[in-house]
Design a protein around this motif. Structure first.
Motif, PDB file in Angstrom:
ATOM      1  N   ASN A  55       3.919  19.509   8.045  1.00 51.09           N
ATOM      2  CA  ASN A  55       3.146  18.571   7.825  1.00 51.09           C
ATOM      3  C   ASN A  55       3.740  17.520   6.776  1.00 51.09           C
ATOM      4  N   PHE A  56       4.573  18.010   5.924  1.00 47.76           N
ATOM      5  CA  PHE A  56       4.989  16.954   4.738  1.00 47.76           C
ATOM      6  C   PHE A  56       6.326  16.441   5.771  1.00 47.76           C
ATOM      7  N   GLU A  57       7.026  17.267   6.417  1.00 46.70           N
ATOM      8  CA  GLU A  57       8.260  16.632   7.153  1.00 46.70           C
ATOM      9  C   GLU A  57       7.761  15.427   7.884  1.00 46.70           C
ATOM     10  N   LYS A  58       6.797  15.976   8.845  1.00 53.74           N
ATOM     11  CA  LYS A  58       5.927  14.881   9.598  1.00 53.74           C
ATOM     12  C   LYS A  58       5.843  13.414   9.083  1.00 53.74           C
ATOM     13  N   VAL A  59       5.262  13.621   7.898  1.00 54.68           N
ATOM     14  CA  VAL A  59       4.889  12.479   6.994  1.00 54.68           C
ATOM     15  C   VAL A  59       6.271  11.777   6.730  1.00 54.68           C
ATOM     16  N   SER A  62       7.820   9.801   9.331  1.00 49.74           N
ATOM     17  CA  SER A  62       7.147   8.808  10.180  1.00 49.74           C
ATOM     18  C   SER A  62       7.436   7.437   9.576  1.00 49.74           C
ATOM     19  N   GLU A  63       7.817   6.562  10.468  1.00 47.56           N
ATOM     20  CA  GLU A  63       8.335   5.197   9.927  1.00 47.56           C
ATOM     21  C   GLU A  63       6.915   4.497   9.445  1.00 47.56           C
ATOM     22  N   ALA A  64       5.771   4.786  10.203  1.00 44.35           N
ATOM     23  CA  ALA A  64       4.554   4.071   9.776  1.00 44.35           C
ATOM     24  C   ALA A  64       4.123   4.285   8.393  1.00 44.35           C
ATOM     25  N   PHE A  65       4.504   5.545   7.974  1.00 47.39           N
ATOM     26  CA  PHE A  65       4.112   5.791   6.499  1.00 47.39           C
ATOM     27  C   PHE A  65       4.882   4.929   5.858  1.00 47.39           C
ATOM     28  N   TYR A  66       6.166   5.037   6.008  1.00 49.76           N
ATOM     29  CA  TYR A  66       6.867   4.190   4.824  1.00 49.76           C
ATOM     30  C   TYR A  66       6.526   2.851   4.847  1.00 49.76           C
TER      31      TYR A  66
END
Lengths: 290, 322
Positions: A55-59, A62-66
Motif C-alpha cells: 500500500n505504501f508503495e502504491k501511494v 501515485s502521481e496524484a498523491f504527490y
C-alpha cells in the motif's frame, strides 16, 4: 497487593472514568492502532490479507498523491503565515481602541468563523462565479479582466488560498488581544521614558511578548490547514484535473469512492507523519527560549 | 497640531479596521442578500424581465426593497387621489415582491427535507452536548481531584491523542461503525462525537483551580461521591460547562466530513450534508443555494450573539475550534 488495595479503595474514581474511557477506547484508541494494521493489508469485504508495504508503495508511486502533497504544502505555506500575520495586524490595530471598541470588532471578526465552512464554501463558489460573481466585479473596478477562478487549473488553487486568507482569523485575533491585554503597562511606561515611539514599543515589547501565542496559533492552524477538505469537495472536487487535490480529499476519494481501504490508511499515515514533522519543527523554531 | 495628528490617526485606524471588518463580513452578507434577491418576474407589469440574482453588475442589496418602497409610495399617492383600483394594483404588486423575494425559502421548506435536516442537526447536537458535559465533567473531576493508580497514564493517553489528525482514523472508524451495525444511523455520529477529548482536558484544567476545601466540606457532611459531584462540583463548574457546551454544540452542528461518509438515507441527513446534496442537485441555482446556506447560518449566528462572552472565554481558556 498494596496496588490492588489502592485500586479497590478508589473504585468510585474508576467508575467516574468508565463512560468517557469506553467511547475513547472504542472510537479513538482502537481506530488509531487499527489504522496501522489496515495500512499493511489488502482490505476487502470478503476478508483481508497481509500485503506488507504494497500500500505504501502504491501511494509513493501515485502521481496524484504527490500533486496533492504539493498543493497541500503550497496552501499551508501561504495561508498559515498569512492568516497569523493578518490576525496580528488586526489585533494590533484593535488593541488601542479601548474596551468597547475591542469587544465590538472582536465579535465582528469572529462572527464569520462560527458559521460552518460548508456555508462559506458555498457562498465563495458563488462569489467566484465567472460571469456574475462578486469577485470579478470588484476586480473590474481596478481594471482587471474577469477570471474563471475555479474553472482553470492555473487559478483554482489560488482561488482557494485567497478565500482562506479573506476569512477573518477570528480565533487568532481573540487570542492575540487577550495576550496583549496581559502585557504589563509598566513595560510600556519604561520604554516611553527611554524615548521609544509607538512602533518601537510594538516591535520590541509587544511582539516578543506574543511569541507563545504565535507558536500556538501557527501550530494550530498548520494542523488545520493540512486537513483542508470542505472547501475542496464543495468548490472544486479537487479539479480541474488535479489542480486543487489535497491530502484529505485524496484520502476521502481513495477510501469512499474507490474503497481501497488499505491504500487510504497508508495515505493517512503519511498525513500523520507530515503533520508530526511540521509540528516538531515549528515547536523547535518558535518556542520561547527560557 | 499634535492633537490634530492624534485625532486623524485615530480616524485612520478606525477606517482601516472597519474596511477589514466589512471585507470579512461581506460573504455572509452576500448569502442573505442573494437569498432575498428578486428573480425574473412572472408579472409583466414589473417591466424588467431579468433576474437580479444573475445580474451584471451585481445588485448590492435585495432589489425587492427598493421596488417595494416604490410601489408603496405609488399606492399611497393613488389612495390620496382616490384611485382605489390603482392603489389595489400596487398593493398586489407589493405582496408579489415579498413572495418573490422569499420564494426559495418557501421552496426549501415545501420541496426539500430541510425541516428534517434542521431537526436532525439540532437533536444530535443537543444529545452530544449533554452527553459530553456529563461524561467529560465526571472524567475531568477525578483526573483533577483524585489520586489513584494510573491517573497520570490515563491523562497523558487522552492528551496525546489530541495531536492525531482525525483523518487517520477515518477508515477504521468506518469499518468499526459498520461492524457495530451503526452505519446510516445517527448513533454513527453521536458515539464517535462522545469520544472527543478536548472537554476532559478543559474540565480538568478548570476543576484544578477549585479549592479542595469546598469539596471536603461536602464530604464531612456525609455526602457520597456521586452526591458531592452533583451538588458541589456541577454547580461550581457552570462557567466552564457553558463554554464547553457551546463549543461542543458548534462543532457538532457544523461537522461535515464524517456525516457525509456515514449517512446515506436522505431522511437522516444533518444540515451540512443536506446542503451538499442540495448543491450537487442544483449547481447553479444560486438563490436556492444561498437560501439553504442562510437557514443553516442563522442558528449559529443567534447562538453566537447570545453567548458571545462564553465563546471568548472558551478560546482564551485553552484554544478550541477545530
Amino acid at each position: 497487593m498494596k496496588l490492588l488495595e489502592d485500586i479497590w479503595k478508589n473504585r468510585v474514581s474508576y467508575l467516574f472514568l468508565v463512560p468517557k474511557l469506553t467511547f475513547f477506547t472504542l472510537f479513538v484508541v482502537i481506530p488509531v492502532v487499527w489504522a496501522f494494521f489496515i495500512a499493511f493489508q489488502k482490505y476487502g469485504i470478503f476478508g483481508s490479507e497481509w500485503v506488507g508495504l504494497e500500500n505504501f508503495e502504491k501511494v509513493l508511486k501515485s502521481e496524484a498523491f504527490y500533486i496533492a502533497m504539493g498543493n497541500t504544502f503550497k496552501y499551508t505555506i501561504i495561508t498559515v503565515p498569512g492568516s497569523v500575520i493578518i490576525a496580528l495586524v488586526l489585533a494590533s490595530l484593535i488593541h488601542p481602541l479601548g474596551k468597547l471598541g475591542q469587544s465590538f470588532y472582536r465579535s465582528a471578526f469572529y462572527l464569520p468563523t462560527v458559521t460552518s465552512m460548508v456555508i462559506i464554501a458555498m457562498v465563495w463558489r458563488w462569489i467566484y462565479n465567472y460571469r456574475y460573481g462578486l469577485f470579478n466585479y470588484i476586480l473590474s473596478w481596478f481594471g482587471i479582466a474577469p477570471i474563471d477562478w475555479l474553472g482553470q487549473s492555473s487559478s483554482a488553487l489560488w482561488a482557494i488560498i485567497i478565500m482562506t486568507l479573506l476569512i477573518p482569523p477570528g480565533v487568532g485575533i481573540i487570542l492575540y488581544l487577550a495576550a496583549m491585554n496581559n502585557i504589563s503597562e509598566s513595560l510600556y511606561e519604561a520604554a516611553k521614558i527611554d524615548g521609544a515611539g509607538p512602533f518601537q514599543r510594538w516591535l520590541f515589547i509587544t511582539l516578543p511578548m506574543l511569541k507563545p501565542t504565535t507558536l500556538y496559533l501557527v501550530m494550530l492552524s498548520t494542523i488545520g490547514s493540512f486537513q483542508v477538505f470542505t472547501q475542496i469537495i464543495l468548490m472544486t472536487k479537487g479539479g480541474p484535473g488535479h489542480a486543487t487535490e489535497t491530502l484529505v480529499h485524496i484520502i476521502y476519494k481513495t477510501a469512499f469512492r474507490d474503497f481501497e481501504f488499505g491504500v487510504a490508511a497508508a495515505q493517512s499515515i503519511f498525513l500523520f507523519i507530515i503533520i508530526l514533522i511540521f509540528s516538531i519543527i515549528q515547536y523547535r523554531v518558535l518556542k520561547t527560549d527560557d | 497640531m499634535n492633537h490634530m495628528a492624534k485625532k486623524s490617526g485615530k480616524f485612520f485606524l478606525y477606517m482601516m479596521i472597519s474596511i477589514a471588518a466589512i471585507i470579512s463580513l461581506l460573504p455572509l452578507y452576500w448569502v442573505f442578500s442573494t437569498s432575498l434577491q428578486l428573480t425574473a418576474y412572472q408579472d409583466e407589469d414589473l417591466a424588467q424581465p431579468i433576474s437580479y440574482v444573475e445580474a451584471s453588475p451585481p445588485k448590492f442589496y435585495p432589489a425587492g426593497i427598493s421596488e417595494y418602497i416604490e410601489h408603496w409610495q405609488e399606492a399611497r399617492t393613488a389612495e390620496k387621489d382616490g384611485n382605489i383600483e390603482l392603489a389595489t394594483h400596487h398593493r398586489e404588486l407589493m405582496s408579489g415582491i415579498i413572495t418573490n423575494s422569499f420564494s426559495m425559502y418557501a421552496y426549501l421548506f415545501k420541496h426539500t427535507n430541510i425541516w428534517r435536516w434542521i431537526f436532525n442537526s439540532f437533536y444530535i447536537a443537543v444529545v452530544v452536548t449533554i452527553g459530553i458535559l456529563i461524561i467529560d465533567t465526571m472524567a475531568g473531576y477525578v483526573l483533577a481531584k483524585k489520586r489513584f493508580p494510573g491517573r497520570n497514564l490515563i491523562f497523558w493517553l487522552i492528551v496525546s491523542t489530541m495531536m492525531i489528525p482525525g483523518q487517520v482514523t477515518l477508515v477504521p472508524m468506518f469499518i468499526m461503525v459498520q461492524k457495530l451495525g451503526l452505519f446510516d444511523t445517527h448513533w454513527a455520529l453521536i458515539f464517535p462525537d462522545l469520544s472527543m477529548v478536548f472537554g476532559v482536558f478543559l474540565m480538568r484544567q478548570f476543576l484544578l483551580s477549585i479549592p479542595n476545601e469546598l469539596l471536603d466540606a461536602a464530604r464531612i457532611d456525609g455526602a457520597g461521591e456521586w452526591r458531592t459531584f452533583m451538588t458541589v462540583v456541577i454547580p461550581l463548574s457552570k462557567p466552564a460547562l457553558a463554554t464547553l457546551g457551546i463549543f461542543t454544540f458548534m462543532n457538532v452542528w457544523n461537522s461535515f466530513l464524517w456525516p457525509i461518509i456515514v449517512l446515506n438515507n436522505a431522511d437522516l441527513y444533518t444540515l451540512p450534508v443536506g446542503l451538499k446534496t442540495l448543491q450537487d442537485a442544483n449547481l447553479s441555482i444560486f438563490k436556492l443555494l444561498m437560501s439553504g446556506a442562510a437557514v443553516a447560518a442563522i442558528p449559529m449566528i443567534i447562538i453566537f450573539i447570545a453567548f458571545q462572552q462564553y465563546f471568548i472565554k472558551g478560546l482564551t481558556l485553552g484554544g478550541v475550534k477545530e
